[in-house]
Design a protein around this motif. Structure first.
Motif, PDB file in Angstrom:
ATOM      1  N   HIS A 243       0.803  -1.229   0.000  1.00  0.00           N
ATOM      2  CA  HIS A 243       0.000   0.000   0.000  1.00  0.00           C
ATOM      3  C   HIS A 243       0.838   1.282   0.000  1.00  0.00           C
ATOM      4  O   HIS A 243       0.281   2.366   0.063  1.00  0.00           O
ATOM      5  CB  HIS A 243      -0.879   0.070   1.248  1.00  0.00           C
ATOM      6  CG  HIS A 243      -1.838  -1.068   1.427  1.00  0.00           C
ATOM      7  ND1 HIS A 243      -1.460  -2.342   1.778  1.00  0.00           N
ATOM      8  CD2 HIS A 243      -3.193  -1.123   1.333  1.00  0.00           C
ATOM      9  CE1 HIS A 243      -2.532  -3.122   1.891  1.00  0.00           C
ATOM     10  NE2 HIS A 243      -3.588  -2.414   1.618  1.00  0.00           N
ATOM     11  N   GLU A 267      -3.105  -4.066  -3.919  1.00  0.00           N
ATOM     12  CA  GLU A 267      -3.608  -2.760  -3.507  1.00  0.00           C
ATOM     13  C   GLU A 267      -2.885  -1.572  -4.149  1.00  0.00           C
ATOM     14  O   GLU A 267      -3.285  -0.427  -3.974  1.00  0.00           O
ATOM     15  CB  GLU A 267      -3.524  -2.647  -1.981  1.00  0.00           C
ATOM     16  CG  GLU A 267      -4.672  -3.339  -1.255  1.00  0.00           C
ATOM     17  CD  GLU A 267      -5.929  -2.483  -1.255  1.00  0.00           C
ATOM     18  OE1 GLU A 267      -6.487  -2.246  -2.338  1.00  0.00           O
ATOM     19  OE2 GLU A 267      -6.338  -2.061  -0.163  1.00  0.00           O
ATOM     20  N   TRP A 291      -4.133 -10.599  -3.046  1.00  0.00           N
ATOM     21  CA  TRP A 291      -2.961 -11.121  -2.340  1.00  0.00           C
ATOM     22  C   TRP A 291      -2.928 -12.644  -2.249  1.00  0.00           C
ATOM     23  O   TRP A 291      -1.865 -13.252  -2.304  1.00  0.00           O
ATOM     24  CB  TRP A 291      -2.870 -10.495  -0.943  1.00  0.00           C
ATOM     25  CG  TRP A 291      -4.015 -10.874  -0.044  1.00  0.00           C
ATOM     26  CD1 TRP A 291      -5.198 -10.215   0.090  1.00  0.00           C
ATOM     27  CD2 TRP A 291      -4.083 -12.008   0.819  1.00  0.00           C
ATOM     28  NE1 TRP A 291      -6.010 -10.864   0.984  1.00  0.00           N
ATOM     29  CE2 TRP A 291      -5.343 -11.967   1.458  1.00  0.00           C
ATOM     30  CE3 TRP A 291      -3.210 -13.057   1.140  1.00  0.00           C
ATOM     31  CZ2 TRP A 291      -5.757 -12.929   2.378  1.00  0.00           C
ATOM     32  CZ3 TRP A 291      -3.616 -14.013   2.052  1.00  0.00           C
ATOM     33  CH2 TRP A 291      -4.870 -13.950   2.658  1.00  0.00           C
ATOM     34  N   ASN A 310       1.496  -5.152   3.941  1.00  0.00           N
ATOM     35  CA  ASN A 310       0.672  -6.350   3.782  1.00  0.00           C
ATOM     36  C   ASN A 310       0.088  -6.379   2.366  1.00  0.00           C
ATOM     37  O   ASN A 310      -0.099  -5.324   1.767  1.00  0.00           O
ATOM     38  CB  ASN A 310      -0.456  -6.368   4.825  1.00  0.00           C
ATOM     39  CG  ASN A 310      -1.303  -5.100   4.836  1.00  0.00           C
ATOM     40  OD1 ASN A 310      -0.784  -3.999   4.857  1.00  0.00           O
ATOM     41  ND2 ASN A 310      -2.587  -5.254   4.828  1.00  0.00           N
ATOM     42  N   CYS A 311      -0.187  -7.604   1.797  1.00  0.00           N
ATOM     43  CA  CYS A 311      -0.166  -8.912   2.428  1.00  0.00           C
ATOM     44  C   CYS A 311       0.908  -9.797   1.777  1.00  0.00           C
ATOM     45  O   CYS A 311       0.825 -10.042   0.581  1.00  0.00           O
ATOM     46  CB  CYS A 311      -1.506  -9.586   2.211  1.00  0.00           C
ATOM     47  SG  CYS A 311      -2.851  -8.980   3.254  1.00  0.00           S
ATOM     48  N   CYS A 398     -11.592  -6.351   2.095  1.00  0.00           N
ATOM     49  CA  CYS A 398     -10.465  -7.238   1.786  1.00  0.00           C
ATOM     50  C   CYS A 398     -10.894  -8.444   0.963  1.00  0.00           C
ATOM     51  O   CYS A 398     -12.034  -8.875   1.034  1.00  0.00           O
ATOM     52  CB  CYS A 398      -9.873  -7.793   3.074  1.00  0.00           C
ATOM     53  SG  CYS A 398      -9.504  -6.574   4.335  1.00  0.00           S
ATOM     54  N   ASP A 399      -9.905  -9.004   0.266  1.00  0.00           N
ATOM     55  CA  ASP A 399     -10.137 -10.299  -0.359  1.00  0.00           C
ATOM     56  C   ASP A 399      -9.527 -11.379   0.539  1.00  0.00           C
ATOM     57  O   ASP A 399      -8.898 -11.087   1.560  1.00  0.00           O
ATOM     58  CB  ASP A 399      -9.514 -10.349  -1.759  1.00  0.00           C
ATOM     59  CG  ASP A 399     -10.259 -11.333  -2.674  1.00  0.00           C
ATOM     60  OD1 ASP A 399     -11.027 -12.150  -2.152  1.00  0.00           O
ATOM     61  OD2 ASP A 399     -10.059 -11.260  -3.892  1.00  0.00           O
ATOM     62  N   ALA A 425     -10.359  -1.150  -1.947  1.00  0.00           N
ATOM     63  CA  ALA A 425      -9.568  -2.213  -1.303  1.00  0.00           C
ATOM     64  C   ALA A 425      -9.461  -3.449  -2.204  1.00  0.00           C
ATOM     65  O   ALA A 425      -9.980  -3.469  -3.314  1.00  0.00           O
ATOM     66  CB  ALA A 425     -10.104  -2.560   0.072  1.00  0.00           C
ATOM     67  N   CYS A 426      -8.792  -4.482  -1.680  1.00  0.00           N
ATOM     68  CA  CYS A 426      -8.417  -5.583  -2.573  1.00  0.00           C
ATOM     69  C   CYS A 426      -9.554  -6.553  -2.848  1.00  0.00           C
ATOM     70  O   CYS A 426      -9.429  -7.409  -3.726  1.00  0.00           O
ATOM     71  CB  CYS A 426      -7.188  -6.308  -2.058  1.00  0.00           C
ATOM     72  SG  CYS A 426      -7.435  -7.174  -0.509  1.00  0.00           S
ATOM     73  N   TYR A 484     -10.935  -9.008   6.162  1.00  0.00           N
ATOM     74  CA  TYR A 484      -9.931 -10.063   6.342  1.00  0.00           C
ATOM     75  C   TYR A 484      -9.017  -9.708   7.509  1.00  0.00           C
ATOM     76  O   TYR A 484      -8.901 -10.458   8.461  1.00  0.00           O
ATOM     77  CB  TYR A 484      -9.117 -10.272   5.054  1.00  0.00           C
ATOM     78  CG  TYR A 484      -7.946 -11.171   5.264  1.00  0.00           C
ATOM     79  CD1 TYR A 484      -8.131 -12.515   5.549  1.00  0.00           C
ATOM     80  CD2 TYR A 484      -6.640 -10.669   5.237  1.00  0.00           C
ATOM     81  CE1 TYR A 484      -7.055 -13.336   5.809  1.00  0.00           C
ATOM     82  CE2 TYR A 484      -5.570 -11.494   5.485  1.00  0.00           C
ATOM     83  CZ  TYR A 484      -5.776 -12.825   5.769  1.00  0.00           C
ATOM     84  OH  TYR A 484      -4.707 -13.632   6.037  1.00  0.00           O
ATOM     85  N   GLU A 485      -8.395  -8.523   7.423  1.00  0.00           N
ATOM     86  CA  GLU A 485      -7.421  -8.180   8.479  1.00  0.00           C
ATOM     87  C   GLU A 485      -7.863  -6.965   9.297  1.00  0.00           C
ATOM     88  O   GLU A 485      -9.008  -6.547   9.209  1.00  0.00           O
ATOM     89  CB  GLU A 485      -6.008  -8.026   7.888  1.00  0.00           C
ATOM     90  CG  GLU A 485      -5.929  -7.472   6.475  1.00  0.00           C
ATOM     91  CD  GLU A 485      -6.221  -6.008   6.358  1.00  0.00           C
ATOM     92  OE1 GLU A 485      -6.346  -5.326   7.386  1.00  0.00           O
ATOM     93  OE2 GLU A 485      -6.325  -5.523   5.221  1.00  0.00           O
TER      94      GLU A 485
END
Ligand code: SF4
Ligand code: SF3
Length: 542
Positions: A243, A267, A291, A310-311, A398-399, A425-426, A484-485
């Motif tokens: 990022h 990202e 990711w 990340n990730c 997130c993915d 976002a991803c 996710y995170e």
């Protein structure tokens, strides 16, 4: 080990033998110990706040240390050993400053007095005693709320760190990080106080994300709609993931004139929209998807790869020598570039074949951040008024690897043609290359940016609400979020602080939220788990 901070936690309960993410038990223990040590800094810093003491070096360190424990950032035990030692040094130096300013820095026991063991094995043993489940007498709902605050702070510290790198800081952010961390040690606090502190985390995060937005747009300009090739150009190649915009800029500068094309991964995709980044002629396109597909996709990339945040996942042997980490990212055995001189990655890219021919591919559009969207606000408002646009869906977050995440692809595919999808976002990689067309010239799929750009999404929602003279909850706008995170955790807390209701969250609810805590969230915010794409669309559109 016991870790349940992310969505892919084992059996939806907790990772106990090894992390599903690849985190080894020793690293889990060292991360727990680093959080413990950082809580010690927090206890001292809270006393410092009372006498006007704040130390920029400590603030930076605290955010970096906390960010290092975020999911998929640092898997290298050696780095945690160093961080734990530094934490204690910072804490003691801060104690001296607090005392010199007339404050109190005398603590009887706990993290503020913790002395680290002399070696890694000793630290691991210490870490095993301070984990989430260390004290079985803690009420499960209180533990749940404390962990919610810690994970919120992990996301907040990450965003504060991103912002600081671009010269944007605010004392109130650091003050909350210390207040929140120290509060998790306070046995006099009850559920109501902890819920208040969790929502305050969301509130403070709005400030951190505003700072980050100011850092990004102040340094690189406002993103503009930009077509990004998903194919490749013949020539040597470097792939930049994570990022961190400044790392990307540094790599662009250091590769200029070397015949290397720079590609984004994950990202980094929205970076193509920033004027001060897109000006580089060798900043070519985007490679790969989210990711969790990196092992397969990195193995096929014919150049060097740099992970800026990340990730990261366990690198396959086939590309172990091609991948580099920088900043807070770490994987044991992977070359770490600490000084931002990316020569090792550049030399590796030159030694590798690169793309031997042009690879044709689709293009995707990025750059629909707040400035670009607000620039077409009158058309958007008119389209809503004359019913050309029926509804907006923010499908973001997130993915991850779980099969249930197909929901988001299906949801976007099934969104009716008179509705617009905003994304960030991803999680977008589930549908980012779909051609959804437009409504009177307004694209039906608008990529606002990274998860780091949540401020931009909130500003767009607020501007729409102002234009229609209503609250955000009264807009024809629904939020369909994937997490996710812990960056996603804090963004969720920000949305709850803003009073946003009816959020649909998936693919599963956090393991660290107990039924009683969930009950509070449902009663106050009507937050709900995702169902089926069809059923949810029907329920929303009526
Ligand atoms: Fe498990 Fe997630 Fe913790 Fe990794 S970060 S150990 S996958 S809960
Ligand atoms: Fe993705 Fe890791 Fe959360 Fe920035 S890159 S959103 S998961």
């Amino acid at each position: 080990m016991f870790c349940f901070q992310c969505e892919q936690t084992a059996k939806g309960e907790g990772c106990t033998k090894i992390g599903v993410c690849g985190k080894q038990p020793e690293v889990a223990a060292l991360q727990d110990l680093l959080i413990h040590a950082t809580k010690g800094i927090a206890q001292v810093a809270v006393e410092g706040t009372k006498v006007g003491v704040s130390d920029p070096a400590v603030n930076q360190f605290a955010c970096e240390a906390i960010f290092s424990t975020l999911t998929n950032v640092d898997f290298d035990p050696a780095r945690f050993v160093t961080l734990i030692d530094e934490a204690v040094k910072h804490r003691e130096a801060l104690k001296a400053k607090v005392q010199a300013a007339g404050g109190s820095a005398a603590f009887a026991d706990g993290p503020a007095t913790f002395t680290p063991a002399g070696d890694q094995a000793g630290l691991v043993a210490q870490g095993e005693k301070v984990g989430i489940q260390a004290d079985p007498s803690v009420n499960p709902d209180i533990r749940s709320l404390r962990e919610l605050i810690v994970y919120g702070i992990k996301g907040l510290a990450a965003y504060a760190d991103h912002a600081r790198i671009l010269g944007q800081e605010d004392e109130s952010v650091y003050a909350y990080i210390y207040e929140g961390l120290a509060a998790t040690l306070d046995d006099t606090l009850g559920a109501d106080e902890y819920v208040g502190l969790a929502l305050k985390c969301g509130e403070v995060n709005l400030k951190a994300m505003e700072l980050l937005d100011a850092g990004n747009t102040g340094t690189y300009g406002h993103p503009v709609p930009t077509a990004v090739p998903l194919g490749a150009k013949k020539g040597k190649a470097i792939l930049v993931s994570g990022h961190d915009l400044k790392d990307l800029e540094t790599i662009l500068k250091q590769t200029e004139g070397k015949g290397i094309n720079v590609y984004t991964h994950g990202e980094m995709l929205p970076c193509h929209g920033y004027p001060e980044l897109k000006k580089y002629g060798h900043f070519y396109g985007h490679y790969g998807t989210a990711w969790q597909n990196q092992a397969k996709e990195f193995a096929a990339f014919p150049g060097a790869i740099v992970m800026t945040t990340n990730c990261i996942q366990k690198p396959r042997e086939t590309y172990q020598d091609n991948i580099f980490t920088t900043g807070l990212v770490g994987w044991p055995g992977v070359t770490h570039i600490a000084d931002k001189d990316f020569t090792p990655a550049i030399e590796r890219a030159m030694a590798l074949p690169g793309f031997t021919k042009d690879v044709p591919g689709k293009q995707v559009m990025v750059g629909f951040a707040r400035n670009a969207v607000m620039g077409v606000a009158p058309q958007v408002i008119e389209a809503v008024k004359n019913k050309a646009i029926r509804h907006f869906f923010l499908v973001g977050g997130c993915d991850g690897a779980k099969p249930g995440r197909d929901y988001y692809t299906e949801f976007v595919e099934k969104v009716p043609e008179d509705c617009v999808v905003l994304t960030l976002a991803c999680g977008k990689f589930r549908f980012f290359d779909k051609d959804l067309g437009d409504i009177g010239g307004i694209p039906r799929l608008l990529d606002i940016g990274q998860c780091n750009d949540a401020h931009s999404a909130i500003q767009i929602a607020v501007a729409l609400a102002n234009a229609f003279e209503c609250g955000v909850n009264d807009l024809p706008l629904s939020m369909i979020l994937s997490w996710y995170e812990q960056k996603a955790c804090v963004i969720l807390l920000s949305l709850l602080h803003l009073g946003i209701k009816d959020i649909r969250l998936g693919p599963s609810l956090p393991a660290f939220i107990t039924p009683n805590v969930l009950d509070v969230l449902v009663k106050n915010f009507n937050i709900m788990p995702i169902g089926t794409a069809e059923g949810d669309l029907k329920a929303i559109l009526g």
